[in-house]
Write a protein that holds these residues in place. Structure first.
Motif, PDB file in Angstrom:
ATOM      1  N   GLY A 168     -25.546   2.722  94.720  1.00  0.00           N
ATOM      2  CA  GLY A 168     -24.918   1.447  94.379  1.00  0.00           C
ATOM      3  C   GLY A 168     -25.927   0.452  93.836  1.00  0.00           C
ATOM      4  O   GLY A 168     -25.680  -0.237  92.843  1.00  0.00           O
ATOM      5  N   GLU A 169     -27.071   0.372  94.501  1.00  0.00           N
ATOM      6  CA  GLU A 169     -28.126  -0.532  94.043  1.00  0.00           C
ATOM      7  C   GLU A 169     -28.637  -0.115  92.673  1.00  0.00           C
ATOM      8  O   GLU A 169     -28.894  -0.957  91.805  1.00  0.00           O
ATOM      9  CB  GLU A 169     -29.280  -0.543  95.052  1.00  0.00           C
ATOM     10  N   ASP A 170     -28.777   1.200  92.473  1.00  0.00           N
ATOM     11  CA  ASP A 170     -29.269   1.700  91.193  1.00  0.00           C
ATOM     12  C   ASP A 170     -28.279   1.399  90.071  1.00  0.00           C
ATOM     13  O   ASP A 170     -28.679   1.016  88.966  1.00  0.00           O
ATOM     14  CB  ASP A 170     -29.515   3.201  91.277  1.00  0.00           C
ATOM     15  N   LEU A 171     -26.984   1.569  90.341  1.00  0.00           N
ATOM     16  CA  LEU A 171     -25.970   1.279  89.334  1.00  0.00           C
ATOM     17  C   LEU A 171     -26.017  -0.192  88.934  1.00  0.00           C
ATOM     18  O   LEU A 171     -25.951  -0.525  87.746  1.00  0.00           O
ATOM     19  CB  LEU A 171     -24.578   1.630  89.862  1.00  0.00           C
ATOM     20  N   ALA A 172     -26.146  -1.061  89.930  1.00  0.00           N
ATOM     21  CA  ALA A 172     -26.218  -2.491  89.643  1.00  0.00           C
ATOM     22  C   ALA A 172     -27.459  -2.821  88.816  1.00  0.00           C
ATOM     23  O   ALA A 172     -27.388  -3.571  87.827  1.00  0.00           O
ATOM     24  CB  ALA A 172     -26.232  -3.282  90.951  1.00  0.00           C
ATOM     25  N   LYS A 173     -28.578  -2.239  89.194  1.00  0.00           N
ATOM     26  CA  LYS A 173     -29.837  -2.512  88.489  1.00  0.00           C
ATOM     27  C   LYS A 173     -29.797  -1.995  87.058  1.00  0.00           C
ATOM     28  O   LYS A 173     -30.198  -2.685  86.114  1.00  0.00           O
ATOM     29  CB  LYS A 173     -30.995  -1.861  89.251  1.00  0.00           C
ATOM     30  N   ARG A 174     -29.289  -0.759  86.882  1.00  0.00           N
ATOM     31  CA  ARG A 174     -29.247  -0.170  85.538  1.00  0.00           C
ATOM     32  C   ARG A 174     -28.285  -0.926  84.634  1.00  0.00           C
ATOM     33  O   ARG A 174     -28.579  -1.175  83.463  1.00  0.00           O
ATOM     34  CB  ARG A 174     -28.825   1.302  85.623  1.00  0.00           C
ATOM     35  N   THR A 175     -27.114  -1.293  85.166  1.00  0.00           N
ATOM     36  CA  THR A 175     -26.127  -1.999  84.357  1.00  0.00           C
ATOM     37  C   THR A 175     -26.654  -3.366  83.942  1.00  0.00           C
ATOM     38  O   THR A 175     -26.509  -3.784  82.782  1.00  0.00           O
ATOM     39  CB  THR A 175     -24.803  -2.165  85.119  1.00  0.00           C
ATOM     40  N   ARG A 176     -27.277  -4.066  84.883  1.00  0.00           N
ATOM     41  CA  ARG A 176     -27.859  -5.372  84.563  1.00  0.00           C
ATOM     42  C   ARG A 176     -28.929  -5.221  83.478  1.00  0.00           C
ATOM     43  O   ARG A 176     -28.965  -5.982  82.498  1.00  0.00           O
ATOM     44  CB  ARG A 176     -28.480  -5.997  85.810  1.00  0.00           C
ATOM     45  N   GLY A 177     -29.799  -4.224  83.643  1.00  0.00           N
ATOM     46  CA  GLY A 177     -30.869  -4.005  82.680  1.00  0.00           C
ATOM     47  C   GLY A 177     -30.340  -3.639  81.299  1.00  0.00           C
ATOM     48  O   GLY A 177     -30.849  -4.127  80.281  1.00  0.00           O
ATOM     49  N   ASP A 178     -29.318  -2.777  81.267  1.00  0.00           N
ATOM     50  CA  ASP A 178     -28.741  -2.372  79.988  1.00  0.00           C
ATOM     51  C   ASP A 178     -28.144  -3.571  79.255  1.00  0.00           C
ATOM     52  O   ASP A 178     -28.337  -3.740  78.037  1.00  0.00           O
ATOM     53  CB  ASP A 178     -27.654  -1.313  80.201  1.00  0.00           C
ATOM     54  N   ILE A 179     -27.409  -4.399  79.990  1.00  0.00           N
ATOM     55  CA  ILE A 179     -26.770  -5.562  79.377  1.00  0.00           C
ATOM     56  C   ILE A 179     -27.825  -6.551  78.882  1.00  0.00           C
ATOM     57  O   ILE A 179     -27.735  -7.076  77.754  1.00  0.00           O
ATOM     58  CB  ILE A 179     -25.814  -6.239  80.370  1.00  0.00           C
ATOM     59  N   ASP A 180     -28.828  -6.804  79.698  1.00  0.00           N
ATOM     60  CA  ASP A 180     -29.886  -7.733  79.292  1.00  0.00           C
ATOM     61  C   ASP A 180     -30.573  -7.259  78.014  1.00  0.00           C
ATOM     62  O   ASP A 180     -30.878  -8.056  77.122  1.00  0.00           O
ATOM     63  CB  ASP A 180     -30.936  -7.873  80.407  1.00  0.00           C
ATOM     64  N   LYS A 181     -30.813  -5.962  77.911  1.00  0.00           N
ATOM     65  CA  LYS A 181     -31.489  -5.419  76.728  1.00  0.00           C
ATOM     66  C   LYS A 181     -30.608  -5.523  75.489  1.00  0.00           C
ATOM     67  O   LYS A 181     -31.075  -5.880  74.405  1.00  0.00           O
ATOM     68  CB  LYS A 181     -31.894  -3.968  76.958  1.00  0.00           C
ATOM     69  N   ILE A 182     -29.321  -5.182  75.650  1.00  0.00           N
ATOM     70  CA  ILE A 182     -28.398  -5.248  74.513  1.00  0.00           C
ATOM     71  C   ILE A 182     -28.332  -6.676  73.973  1.00  0.00           C
ATOM     72  O   ILE A 182     -28.390  -6.915  72.758  1.00  0.00           O
ATOM     73  CB  ILE A 182     -27.000  -4.759  74.912  1.00  0.00           C
ATOM     74  N   VAL A 183     -28.212  -7.636  74.880  1.00  0.00           N
ATOM     75  CA  VAL A 183     -28.129  -9.046  74.474  1.00  0.00           C
ATOM     76  C   VAL A 183     -29.428  -9.479  73.799  1.00  0.00           C
ATOM     77  O   VAL A 183     -29.412 -10.128  72.745  1.00  0.00           O
ATOM     78  CB  VAL A 183     -27.828  -9.946  75.685  1.00  0.00           C
ATOM     79  N   ALA A 184     -30.549  -9.106  74.390  1.00  0.00           N
ATOM     80  CA  ALA A 184     -31.841  -9.506  73.835  1.00  0.00           C
ATOM     81  C   ALA A 184     -32.094  -8.897  72.460  1.00  0.00           C
ATOM     82  O   ALA A 184     -32.734  -9.523  71.593  1.00  0.00           O
ATOM     83  CB  ALA A 184     -32.962  -9.103  74.790  1.00  0.00           C
ATOM     84  N   ASP A 185     -31.597  -7.702  72.232  1.00  0.00           N
ATOM     85  CA  ASP A 185     -31.823  -7.007  70.955  1.00  0.00           C
ATOM     86  C   ASP A 185     -30.848  -7.424  69.861  1.00  0.00           C
ATOM     87  O   ASP A 185     -30.996  -7.004  68.705  1.00  0.00           O
ATOM     88  CB  ASP A 185     -31.718  -5.490  71.157  1.00  0.00           C
ATOM     89  N   THR A 186     -29.837  -8.218  70.209  1.00  0.00           N
ATOM     90  CA  THR A 186     -28.842  -8.636  69.219  1.00  0.00           C
ATOM     91  C   THR A 186     -29.302  -9.898  68.496  1.00  0.00           C
ATOM     92  O   THR A 186     -29.588 -10.908  69.143  1.00  0.00           O
ATOM     93  CB  THR A 186     -27.486  -8.913  69.898  1.00  0.00           C
ATOM     94  N   PRO A 187     -29.386  -9.859  67.165  1.00  0.00           N
ATOM     95  CA  PRO A 187     -29.811 -11.050  66.404  1.00  0.00           C
ATOM     96  C   PRO A 187     -28.871 -12.232  66.665  1.00  0.00           C
ATOM     97  O   PRO A 187     -27.656 -12.069  66.726  1.00  0.00           O
ATOM     98  CB  PRO A 187     -29.718 -10.591  64.946  1.00  0.00           C
ATOM     99  N   LYS A 188     -29.453 -13.409  66.832  1.00  0.00           N
ATOM    100  CA  LYS A 188     -28.662 -14.608  67.077  1.00  0.00           C
ATOM    101  C   LYS A 188     -28.515 -15.411  65.785  1.00  0.00           C
ATOM    102  O   LYS A 188     -29.505 -15.846  65.193  1.00  0.00           O
ATOM    103  CB  LYS A 188     -29.335 -15.488  68.146  1.00  0.00           C
ATOM    104  N   PRO A 189     -27.289 -15.607  65.300  1.00  0.00           N
ATOM    105  CA  PRO A 189     -27.070 -16.395  64.081  1.00  0.00           C
ATOM    106  C   PRO A 189     -27.570 -17.829  64.251  1.00  0.00           C
ATOM    107  O   PRO A 189     -27.575 -18.370  65.369  1.00  0.00           O
ATOM    108  CB  PRO A 189     -25.546 -16.361  63.906  1.00  0.00           C
ATOM    109  N   ALA A 190     -28.014 -18.432  63.170  1.00  0.00           N
ATOM    110  CA  ALA A 190     -28.509 -19.812  63.226  1.00  0.00           C
ATOM    111  C   ALA A 190     -27.416 -20.757  63.699  1.00  0.00           C
ATOM    112  O   ALA A 190     -27.661 -21.698  64.461  1.00  0.00           O
ATOM    113  CB  ALA A 190     -29.028 -20.235  61.852  1.00  0.00           C
ATOM    114  N   THR A 191     -26.191 -20.501  63.265  1.00  0.00           N
ATOM    115  CA  THR A 191     -25.047 -21.296  63.690  1.00  0.00           C
ATOM    116  C   THR A 191     -24.193 -20.454  64.633  1.00  0.00           C
ATOM    117  O   THR A 191     -23.791 -19.347  64.269  1.00  0.00           O
ATOM    118  CB  THR A 191     -24.186 -21.719  62.480  1.00  0.00           C
ATOM    119  N   PRO A 192     -23.908 -20.948  65.833  1.00  0.00           N
ATOM    120  CA  PRO A 192     -23.107 -20.172  66.792  1.00  0.00           C
ATOM    121  C   PRO A 192     -21.774 -19.730  66.190  1.00  0.00           C
ATOM    122  O   PRO A 192     -21.097 -20.497  65.500  1.00  0.00           O
ATOM    123  CB  PRO A 192     -22.893 -21.151  67.946  1.00  0.00           C
ATOM    124  N   LEU A 193     -21.397 -18.488  66.443  1.00  0.00           N
ATOM    125  CA  LEU A 193     -20.153 -17.938  65.921  1.00  0.00           C
ATOM    126  C   LEU A 193     -18.982 -18.286  66.832  1.00  0.00           C
ATOM    127  O   LEU A 193     -19.101 -18.256  68.054  1.00  0.00           O
ATOM    128  CB  LEU A 193     -20.267 -16.414  65.798  1.00  0.00           C
TER     129      LEU A 193
END
Length: 315
Positions: A168-193
């Motif tokens: 359970g702890e591993d699932l929580a940690k992996r899911t959090r890490g995956d989401i954080d990475k996906i968000v961080a790797d996504t380019p942010k437009p200059a103007t919010p969409l």
């Protein structure tokens, strides 16, 4: 029996051989064998907003009346302990589906599965808990997650109460890490969409104050349904076609694809909708209704879909 000096070594050797045989059998346990006893029992947990719940031993017969809980139970390795799931629990395919209703749970029908643990998403007044307690079953109420952190906490809790705490702890940690990475790797437009999330064809939507709205907020998206108060209508307001057309969202997310057959083509065919930026730029995103309405392990699928749409719209 009293051992002589001659028989003692022979008996000790026999005991050692038998011990080795038992250990060998445990090491090669068949996949169909009953789950091993978990760790941490007896234990006491306190679900968010609930009363303390005590467990003397690891549950071996679990009934899940929550599609999200069902997905999570299998993800933490407790699938073998699940004896029945409700009629709406359609994932994973191997789950023991039944006609049990999550909306109108019947204690007698649930009791027919002789559960020692029943998981539900709500129990107004505690009537179900009281009825199941008389049958010898504990009831774990896991309310809808309001945030991603709430979802991660439920992963850990379900792992703990089913004897799979590390999973359970591993699932929580992996899911959090995956989401954080996906968000961080996504380019942010200059103007919010801006975006519109559709729940059905009558234009019910959700605001940034909801769980799914919080996922969109991670990408800096602006919700046209928020208005002056994202908490209004419990976070699920009904918009009008005029309001949507006037807001001209850059992204449209459809969570009524499986239920109602909606897609980019049907949206573009609506009166006046062919003028919307999302329609013209091809950023009408068809989501899986189930993934877009649950807070289970597949939430990363939703995050990836949003990331892809943001990337496309930002080009």
């Amino acid at each position: 029996m009293i051992m002589s000096r001659r028989t003692a070594p022979l008996l000790l050797l026999l005991a050692a051989l038998l011990g080795a045989s038992v250990l060998s059998g445990c090491a090669t346990r068949d996949d169909d064998a009953p789950p091993e006893v978990g760790t941490g029992f007896p234990l006491e947990v306190t679900p968010p907003g609930g009363a303390p719940l005590k467990f003397d031993r690891e549950p071996q017969r679990i009934v899940s009346l929550s599609p999200t809980a069902t997905e999570t139970l299998f993800a933490v390795g407790a699938g073998r302990q699940v004896v029945a799931v409700d009629s709406q629990s359609n994932f994973p395919e191997g789950a023991p589906h039944s006609r049990l209703s999550a909306l109108t749970p019947d204690p007698a029908a649930i009791g027919g599965y002789a559960p020692d643990l029943v998981i539900v998403s709500a129990d107004a007044g505690g009537k179900l808990t009281t009825a199941l307690d008389k049958l010898g079953a504990k009831t774990l109420v896991l309310s809808d997650a309001k945030t991603l952190d709430d979802a991660f906490a439920q992963f850990s809790l379900l792992g703990k109460v089913t004897g799979h705490p590390s999973e359970g702890e591993d699932l929580a940690k992996r899911t959090r890490g995956d989401i954080d990475k996906i968000v961080a790797d996504t380019p942010k437009p200059a103007t919010p969409l801006t975006y519109y999330h559709e729940l059905d064809q009558t234009f019910y939507s959700l605001t940034s104050a909801t769980f799914i709205g919080g996922v969109y907020s991670r990408f800096g998206l602006v919700n046209i349904a928020d208005g002056g108060d994202p908490h209004a209508a419990g976070g699920y307001p009904q918009l009008s076609a005029e309001r949507i057309l006037k807001a001209d969202p850059k992204l449209i997310f459809l969570s009524d694809t499986k239920c109602c057959g909606q897609n980019a083509q049907s949206v573009g065919a609506r009166p006046g909708w062919n003028t919307l930026s999302a329609v013209k730029s091809g950023t009408v995103v068809a989501l899986d209704d189930d993934v877009a309405s649950r807070w289970g392990p597949r939430i990363t699928d939703l995050v990836r879909a949003v990331a892809a749409a943001v990337t496309k719209a930002g080009k």
